[in-house]
Design an enzyme around this catalytic site. Structure first.
Site, PDB file in Angstrom:
ATOM      1  N   HIS A  59      43.409 -10.637  12.449  1.00 33.88           N
ATOM      2  CA  HIS A  59      42.960 -12.027  12.638  1.00 33.88           C
ATOM      3  C   HIS A  59      43.993 -12.941  11.973  1.00 33.88           C
ATOM      4  O   HIS A  59      43.843 -13.352  10.832  1.00 33.88           O
ATOM      5  CB  HIS A  59      41.568 -12.217  12.020  1.00 33.88           C
ATOM      6  CG  HIS A  59      40.914 -13.526  12.332  1.00 33.88           C
ATOM      7  ND1 HIS A  59      39.843 -13.652  13.187  1.00 33.88           N
ATOM      8  CD2 HIS A  59      41.180 -14.777  11.896  1.00 33.88           C
ATOM      9  CE1 HIS A  59      39.474 -14.922  13.257  1.00 33.88           C
ATOM     10  NE2 HIS A  59      40.267 -15.632  12.471  1.00 33.88           N
ATOM     11  N   HIS A  61      46.532 -16.367  12.706  1.00 36.57           N
ATOM     12  CA  HIS A  61      46.868 -17.503  13.574  1.00 36.57           C
ATOM     13  C   HIS A  61      48.390 -17.565  13.699  1.00 36.57           C
ATOM     14  O   HIS A  61      49.041 -18.431  13.107  1.00 36.57           O
ATOM     15  CB  HIS A  61      46.280 -18.789  12.999  1.00 36.57           C
ATOM     16  CG  HIS A  61      44.783 -18.747  12.915  1.00 36.57           C
ATOM     17  ND1 HIS A  61      43.969 -19.089  13.980  1.00 36.57           N
ATOM     18  CD2 HIS A  61      43.950 -18.340  11.926  1.00 36.57           C
ATOM     19  CE1 HIS A  61      42.696 -18.929  13.634  1.00 36.57           C
ATOM     20  NE2 HIS A  61      42.664 -18.469  12.388  1.00 36.57           N
ATOM     21  N   GLY A  66      44.552 -24.646  12.698  1.00 35.47           N
ATOM     22  CA  GLY A  66      44.184 -25.871  11.980  1.00 35.47           C
ATOM     23  C   GLY A  66      44.144 -27.096  12.862  1.00 35.47           C
ATOM     24  O   GLY A  66      43.723 -27.054  14.004  1.00 35.47           O
ATOM     25  N   HIS A 193      33.789 -15.857  15.030  1.00 36.60           N
ATOM     26  CA  HIS A 193      33.928 -16.697  13.834  1.00 36.60           C
ATOM     27  C   HIS A 193      32.547 -17.172  13.410  1.00 36.60           C
ATOM     28  O   HIS A 193      31.848 -17.818  14.177  1.00 36.60           O
ATOM     29  CB  HIS A 193      34.846 -17.879  14.153  1.00 36.60           C
ATOM     30  CG  HIS A 193      34.711 -19.037  13.207  1.00 36.60           C
ATOM     31  ND1 HIS A 193      35.663 -19.330  12.254  1.00 36.60           N
ATOM     32  CD2 HIS A 193      33.737 -19.970  13.065  1.00 36.60           C
ATOM     33  CE1 HIS A 193      35.282 -20.393  11.578  1.00 36.60           C
ATOM     34  NE2 HIS A 193      34.117 -20.807  12.033  1.00 36.60           N
ATOM     35  N   ASP A 283      43.157 -14.020   8.029  1.00 39.39           N
ATOM     36  CA  ASP A 283      43.083 -15.397   8.542  1.00 39.39           C
ATOM     37  C   ASP A 283      44.418 -16.112   8.277  1.00 39.39           C
ATOM     38  O   ASP A 283      44.464 -17.335   8.111  1.00 39.39           O
ATOM     39  CB  ASP A 283      41.913 -16.162   7.914  1.00 39.39           C
ATOM     40  CG  ASP A 283      41.341 -17.236   8.819  1.00 39.39           C
ATOM     41  OD1 ASP A 283      41.790 -17.356   9.980  1.00 39.39           O
ATOM     42  OD2 ASP A 283      40.461 -17.984   8.361  1.00 39.39           O
ATOM     43  N   SER A 287      44.074 -22.737   8.813  1.00 37.67           N
ATOM     44  CA  SER A 287      43.786 -23.738   7.790  1.00 37.67           C
ATOM     45  C   SER A 287      42.507 -23.325   7.084  1.00 37.67           C
ATOM     46  O   SER A 287      41.635 -22.690   7.663  1.00 37.67           O
ATOM     47  CB  SER A 287      43.630 -25.123   8.409  1.00 37.67           C
ATOM     48  OG  SER A 287      42.492 -25.152   9.245  1.00 37.67           O
TER      49      SER A 287
HETATM   50 ZN    ZN Z   1      37.752 -18.453  11.915  1.00 46.04          ZN
END
Ligand code: ZN
Length: 387
Positions: A59, A61, A66, A193, A283, A287
């Protein structure tokens, strides 16, 4: 070819002192007493080091995330060196709240770039919103046509930033993911999420109760974000579901009631959760926005991929979790939950993703990805294209 001699094997289960022979990007043999003639490749003495499978961070990004405080708060992309520093050899990229200025096409391009730079990289299709914004027009087609897409996510529920999907809408997403997964031989799971909303896991429980979709079709993430969701997660995992704890955090979040991942792992094991049900993800590059009671953004931090192994280390050093068990949550468990074949283990025939760890301080000192050194003697040997 590469021969690693005399390593202390954690496959991730402890296996004692052994040798690991690598050829063509694969582990061909794990056994003591192996030899490699100098003309055929490099042999290194890893005496005194732990050899663990390359870490899986499912997971991240990778294109940045953000934007929840306006355009200037859009977070930057993942750099290769961040992954190397964290011992991460496999990433699964995701979008987040923003699926408008960020797209599945851009995510696929970044995933392919990371693969070209030396990692193994996959992606979730979609973002927070339902209906799912796919690459090819449907979840099933994305899973069937795009090699890198392994499931759907991260879809947001119980959060003020979610699109508030109804039961029927959410069940349809899970069903399409399951069908695409079955037909493509992939996991086809939904990375969910969870926000701080009081509904918690209620929607997932209802789907498992009222449809034929199994519990294992979901990987609920951020399950450690508050005490009540954490307790719901324990019950969900005891009944056979997967739970994913987010390792990136800031002191203010912990003060607000977030359960530190290392502590969460120990507490879940003590509560009777099977060690195979728990995963960690970072993560990374996401953000970390903190909202006040009125939903106003207060502050914004950024997630780090290096937090993944940091929490495994803390679980061992501060919480007394066995190293083999703690390593499982970033190796064998995500590989099994997400059907990442060849990943998450040191075994004959597995991909040659190996991390060498200094045992006293549990520091990552060597990283091998698909048979290639990315870090050696604590020094990164490779940089991203624009680093
Ligand atoms: Zn999330």
């Amino acid at each position: 070819m590469l021969l690693i001699k005399n390593a202390d094997l954690y496959a991730p289960a402890p296996g004692g002192r052994t040798d690991i022979l690598v050829a063509g990007g694969r582990i061909v043999r794990v056994s003591p007493g192996l030899q490699l003639p100098a003309s055929l490749g490099e042999a290194i003495d890893a005496d005194g080091f732990i050899a663990a499978p390359g870490f899986i961070d499912a997971h991240v990004h990778v294109t940045g995330g953000g934007g929840e405080g306006g355009y200037a708060t859009r977070t930057p992309e993942l750099r290769l060196s961040d992954a190397i520093a964290g011992g991460v050899t496999t990433v699964v990229g995701c979008l987040g709240t923003d699926g408008i200025t960020r797209s599945p096409a851009a995510l696929l391009a970044k995933v392919r770039a990371l693969e070209d730079e030396g990692l193994s990289a996959f992606m979730w299709t979609g973002h927070y919103a339902v209906p799912i914004r796919t690459l090819t027009g449907s979840i099933e087609q994305d899973l069937l046509f795009i090699d890198k897409i392994i499931g759907v996510g991260e879809v947001a529920i119980s959060d003020h930033r979610s699109t508030q999907p109804t039961f029927d809408e959410f069940a349809r997403v899970a069903a399409e993911a399951r069908r695409g997964g079955i037909l493509s031989g992939k996991a086809g799971v939904v990375n969910v999420h969870l926000g701080d909303g009081r509904r918690g896991l209620a929607l997932l429980r209802r789907i498992v109760e009222e449809t034929e979709i199994p519990r294992t079709q979901f990987v609920p993430t951020h399950i450690n974000r508050n005490p009540s969701l954490f307790e719901e997660g324990i019950a969900w995992a005891r009944d056979g579901g997967f739970v994913d704890l987010t390792t990136s955090t800031v002191p203010a979040f912990l003060a607000d009631g977030e359960v530190k991942s290392s502590t969460g792992l120990r507490r879940m094991l003590e509560a009777g959760v099977g060690p195979g049900q728990i995963t960690f993800t970072s993560d990374g590059q996401g953000s970390l926005p903190a909202f006040d009671a009125q939903g106003q953004l207060q502050r914004l931090e950024i997630g780090r991929v290096t937090s993944l192994f940091g929490e495994v280390r803390d679980a061992v050093v501060e919480e007394g979790v066995a190293l083999g068990t703690a390593l499982q949550v970033i190796t064998a468990n995500p590989a099994r939950a997400l059907k990442l074949r060849g990943k998450g283990q040191i075994a004959d025939g597995a991909d040659a993703d190996i991390v060498l760890i200094e045992p006293r301080r549990l520091e990552v000192r060597g990283v091998i990805a698909r048979g290639r050194w990315l870090m050696k003697d604590g020094q990164a040997l490779v940089k991203g294209t624009f680093e």
